[in-house]
Every structure is written in C-alpha cells, then in structure tokens.
Design a protein around this motif. Structure first.
Motif, PDB file in Angstrom:
ATOM      1  N   TRP A  57       0.823  -1.202   0.000  1.00  0.00           N
ATOM      2  CA  TRP A  57       0.000   0.000   0.000  1.00  0.00           C
ATOM      3  C   TRP A  57       0.859   1.256   0.000  1.00  0.00           C
ATOM      4  O   TRP A  57       0.525   2.250  -0.661  1.00  0.00           O
ATOM      5  N   LEU A  58       1.967   1.223   0.699  1.00  0.00           N
ATOM      6  CA  LEU A  58       2.884   2.366   0.692  1.00  0.00           C
ATOM      7  C   LEU A  58       3.435   2.606  -0.707  1.00  0.00           C
ATOM      8  O   LEU A  58       3.581   3.749  -1.147  1.00  0.00           O
ATOM      9  N   TYR A  59       3.741   1.515  -1.415  1.00  0.00           N
ATOM     10  CA  TYR A  59       4.235   1.640  -2.786  1.00  0.00           C
ATOM     11  C   TYR A  59       3.144   2.208  -3.689  1.00  0.00           C
ATOM     12  O   TYR A  59       3.407   3.070  -4.536  1.00  0.00           O
ATOM     13  N   ALA A  60       1.922   1.725  -3.522  1.00  0.00           N
ATOM     14  CA  ALA A  60       0.813   2.200  -4.361  1.00  0.00           C
ATOM     15  C   ALA A  60       0.595   3.701  -4.174  1.00  0.00           C
ATOM     16  O   ALA A  60       0.420   4.437  -5.142  1.00  0.00           O
ATOM     17  N   LYS A  61       0.616   4.153  -2.941  1.00  0.00           N
ATOM     18  CA  LYS A  61       0.410   5.578  -2.689  1.00  0.00           C
ATOM     19  C   LYS A  61       1.504   6.429  -3.316  1.00  0.00           C
ATOM     20  O   LYS A  61       1.263   7.559  -3.749  1.00  0.00           O
ATOM     21  N   GLN A  62       2.713   5.858  -3.391  1.00  0.00           N
ATOM     22  CA  GLN A  62       3.830   6.603  -3.967  1.00  0.00           C
ATOM     23  C   GLN A  62       3.804   6.603  -5.479  1.00  0.00           C
ATOM     24  O   GLN A  62       4.125   7.613  -6.128  1.00  0.00           O
ATOM     25  N   LYS A  63       3.406   5.494  -6.094  1.00  0.00           N
ATOM     26  CA  LYS A  63       3.591   5.307  -7.529  1.00  0.00           C
ATOM     27  C   LYS A  63       2.363   5.580  -8.382  1.00  0.00           C
ATOM     28  O   LYS A  63       2.481   5.853  -9.576  1.00  0.00           O
ATOM     29  N   VAL A  64       1.162   5.461  -7.816  1.00  0.00           N
ATOM     30  CA  VAL A  64      -0.034   5.674  -8.630  1.00  0.00           C
ATOM     31  C   VAL A  64      -0.124   7.108  -9.159  1.00  0.00           C
ATOM     32  O   VAL A  64      -0.381   7.311 -10.350  1.00  0.00           O
ATOM     33  N   PRO A  65       0.088   8.149  -8.353  1.00  0.00           N
ATOM     34  CA  PRO A  65      -0.037   9.518  -8.891  1.00  0.00           C
ATOM     35  C   PRO A  65       0.863   9.811 -10.090  1.00  0.00           C
ATOM     36  O   PRO A  65       0.385  10.398 -11.076  1.00  0.00           O
ATOM     37  N   PRO A  66       2.168   9.421 -10.092  1.00  0.00           N
ATOM     38  CA  PRO A  66       2.989   9.702 -11.275  1.00  0.00           C
ATOM     39  C   PRO A  66       2.493   9.019 -12.546  1.00  0.00           C
ATOM     40  O   PRO A  66       2.736   9.513 -13.652  1.00  0.00           O
ATOM     41  N   LEU A  67       1.795   7.884 -12.401  1.00  0.00           N
ATOM     42  CA  LEU A  67       1.312   7.181 -13.582  1.00  0.00           C
ATOM     43  C   LEU A  67       0.276   7.994 -14.353  1.00  0.00           C
ATOM     44  O   LEU A  67       0.090   7.792 -15.555  1.00  0.00           O
ATOM     45  N   LEU A  68      -0.388   8.908 -13.664  1.00  0.00           N
ATOM     46  CA  LEU A  68      -1.377   9.751 -14.338  1.00  0.00           C
ATOM     47  C   LEU A  68      -0.732  10.692 -15.345  1.00  0.00           C
ATOM     48  O   LEU A  68      -1.396  11.175 -16.264  1.00  0.00           O
ATOM     49  N   ASN A  69       0.567  10.932 -15.185  1.00  0.00           N
ATOM     50  CA  ASN A  69       1.241  11.928 -16.019  1.00  0.00           C
ATOM     51  C   ASN A  69       2.098  11.308 -17.120  1.00  0.00           C
ATOM     52  O   ASN A  69       2.791  12.037 -17.835  1.00  0.00           O
ATOM     53  N   ILE A  70       2.078  10.005 -17.267  1.00  0.00           N
ATOM     54  CA  ILE A  70       2.899   9.364 -18.293  1.00  0.00           C
ATOM     55  C   ILE A  70       2.342   9.679 -19.681  1.00  0.00           C
ATOM     56  O   ILE A  70       1.143   9.544 -19.929  1.00  0.00           O
ATOM     57  N   ASP A  71       3.208  10.085 -20.579  1.00  0.00           N
ATOM     58  CA  ASP A  71       2.836  10.332 -21.973  1.00  0.00           C
ATOM     59  C   ASP A  71       3.365   9.170 -22.815  1.00  0.00           C
ATOM     60  O   ASP A  71       4.571   9.051 -23.029  1.00  0.00           O
ATOM     61  N   TYR A  72       2.467   8.306 -23.289  1.00  0.00           N
ATOM     62  CA  TYR A  72       2.862   7.138 -24.066  1.00  0.00           C
ATOM     63  C   TYR A  72       3.062   7.457 -25.545  1.00  0.00           C
ATOM     64  O   TYR A  72       3.553   6.626 -26.299  1.00  0.00           O
ATOM     65  N   SER A  73       2.663   8.654 -25.968  1.00  0.00           N
ATOM     66  CA  SER A  73       2.661   8.984 -27.393  1.00  0.00           C
ATOM     67  C   SER A  73       4.034   8.904 -28.058  1.00  0.00           C
ATOM     68  O   SER A  73       4.152   8.364 -29.159  1.00  0.00           O
ATOM     69  N   PRO A  74       5.123   9.427 -27.453  1.00  0.00           N
ATOM     70  CA  PRO A  74       6.420   9.354 -28.143  1.00  0.00           C
ATOM     71  C   PRO A  74       6.859   7.934 -28.456  1.00  0.00           C
ATOM     72  O   PRO A  74       7.336   7.656 -29.567  1.00  0.00           O
ATOM     73  N   LEU A  75       6.700   7.028 -27.503  1.00  0.00           N
ATOM     74  CA  LEU A  75       7.090   5.641 -27.748  1.00  0.00           C
ATOM     75  C   LEU A  75       6.173   4.992 -28.776  1.00  0.00           C
ATOM     76  O   LEU A  75       6.638   4.277 -29.675  1.00  0.00           O
ATOM     77  N   TYR A  76       4.868   5.243 -28.664  1.00  0.00           N
ATOM     78  CA  TYR A  76       3.913   4.684 -29.625  1.00  0.00           C
ATOM     79  C   TYR A  76       4.237   5.143 -31.042  1.00  0.00           C
ATOM     80  O   TYR A  76       4.286   4.346 -31.990  1.00  0.00           O
ATOM     81  N   LYS A  77       4.483   6.452 -31.203  1.00  0.00           N
ATOM     82  CA  LYS A  77       4.754   7.009 -32.530  1.00  0.00           C
ATOM     83  C   LYS A  77       6.060   6.487 -33.116  1.00  0.00           C
ATOM     84  O   LYS A  77       6.208   6.383 -34.342  1.00  0.00           O
ATOM     85  N   ALA A  78       7.032   6.163 -32.254  1.00  0.00           N
ATOM     86  CA  ALA A  78       8.309   5.642 -32.735  1.00  0.00           C
ATOM     87  C   ALA A  78       8.207   4.182 -33.140  1.00  0.00           C
ATOM     88  O   ALA A  78       8.877   3.730 -34.074  1.00  0.00           O
TER      89      ALA A  78
END
Length: 215
Positions: A57-78
């Motif tokens: 649960w400590l890991y989830a609280k730390q890591k879930v918020p940054p996942l909201l900001n991931i931009d997958y578009s550059p890797l997808y487009k490449a």
C-alpha cells in the motif's frame, strides 16, 4: 485505472507462490501493450514485496499519482511505423521463419521470445492475419536486491509490414524501447531498513488507456 470509467482498482493479497528465490525485498513486473488497429495502450503493473506490513500500500500511494502523467505517445509514434501499415489491403509478402525468409502472402509476421532451459531464444514465423492482434508487448521485471538472474527485459510483436520480424527491425525496436523509459517505474527501497516477513504481499494494478488518436 480505467480513464473511460474514471475508476481505479487495486487488489491486495498475500501468500503468493513465486518461481524466484525467497531472498528478495521486492519485485516489480511491468507490461506495456500497444494495439495498432484501435490505437490502444494497456499498462499492467504487478508489485510484490516482503518488506514489512503495508509495503504494497505504501508503494501504491507513492507510484499511482505519477502514472497519471505518463505520456505514451512518443514511444507509440516511434514503434508504430516499424510494425504497422494502416492500409486495409496490406498483406506481407515475406516473413522470417526463424532465420529463413519465407513467403507469407495474406498473413502477418510474428516475433515471440521464449526460454528453453533458461536460455533465451526467439521464435520468428508467419501467422494468420488478425488485425486485432497487430501490436507489441514490452515486459520488464526487476528484483530488489539485484541484479538477479530472474530480471527480465523483453518484447514480442505481431506486425503487417514486409519482413518486419527480421533481425534489423528487432535491433531498431530495441533501440527505440531502450531510449524511451518514461513508462518504467523504478524500485526505490532502502534495503538496509527492511524487515523481512514470512508472507508475501502483492499489489496488482492495471492501467488501461484507449487513445483514438496519437497526434
């Protein structure tokens, strides 16, 4: 995490049976999947820890918020131009069958990794065409403390461009994937302060993002 339904699901459980050595603090397994026909992205994260109460649960609280900001578009487009042709009439002419170039009219090319007695190996082949399977799966597994023989960094794909499962395309994809790690979550444990417990705790959360346009 389903952005369409605005819903986050987190499953916490224990006593997980693992095919790795018992002497570990944490394991993170991440799988990123692109499907080209419907332009979808799925990001799966599985975290296992034996580092004290509530470590998941400590890991989830730390890591879930940054996942909201991931931009997958550059890797997808490449990646997409290396593997996918959107023209509906596209049929590959040739694919690699292991190390041999063969005719594959009306099909699609396949590249799949697998292990034989812990020795990494690759299967290249011609597959029956299925537009919904056209895509790539990238998987990374990290174990702390590491490095470990159980660490993993691999990808497999189905593509509809001529000879797209060959060694050259494999090398090009590897360079693209290795140069774009913005989607990777790192293990950030202080191993010196961990107290090992008898039971494992698992956190499993799935991120599904459907992108109709990567523009």
């Amino acid at each position: 995490m389903d952005f369409t339904r605005r819903q986050i699901d987190i499953l916490l459980t224990g006593d997980v049976q693992l095919d790795v050595d018992d002497n570990f603090n944490s394991i993170i397994i991440q799988t990123l999947q692109f499907r080209f026909f419907n332009q979808s992205v799925q990001h799966f994260v599985e975290y296992l820890c034996a580092a004290g109460d509530d470590c998941d649960w400590l890991y989830a609280k730390q890591k879930v918020p940054p996942l909201l900001n991931i931009d997958y578009s550059p890797l997808y487009k490449a990646i997409e131009p290396l593997l996918y042709e959107s023209t509906s009439s596209t049929n590959v002419a040739k694919c690699y069958q292991n190390d041999t170039l063969i005719d594959c009219l009306g099909g699609m090319c396949s590249y799949l990794p697998f292990d034989i007695s812990s020795i990494p190996s690759i299967s290249r082949s011609c597959s029956r065409y299925n537009q919904f399977e056209l895509g790539i799966i990238i998987e990374r597994r990290q174990i702390d403390p590491g490095p470990s023989i159980h660490d993993l960094d691999v990808f497999g794909f189905q593509c509809n461009k001529d000879q797209c499962n060959g060694p050259k395309n494999e090398d090009d994809l590897r360079r693209v994937v290795q140069s774009n790690n913005d989607w990777i979550l790192q293990i950030e444990n202080d191993s010196s302060s961990l107290q090992m417990t008898n039971n494992y705790v698992i956190l499993f959360f799935v991120f599904i993002i459907n992108h109709k346009h990567f523009e």
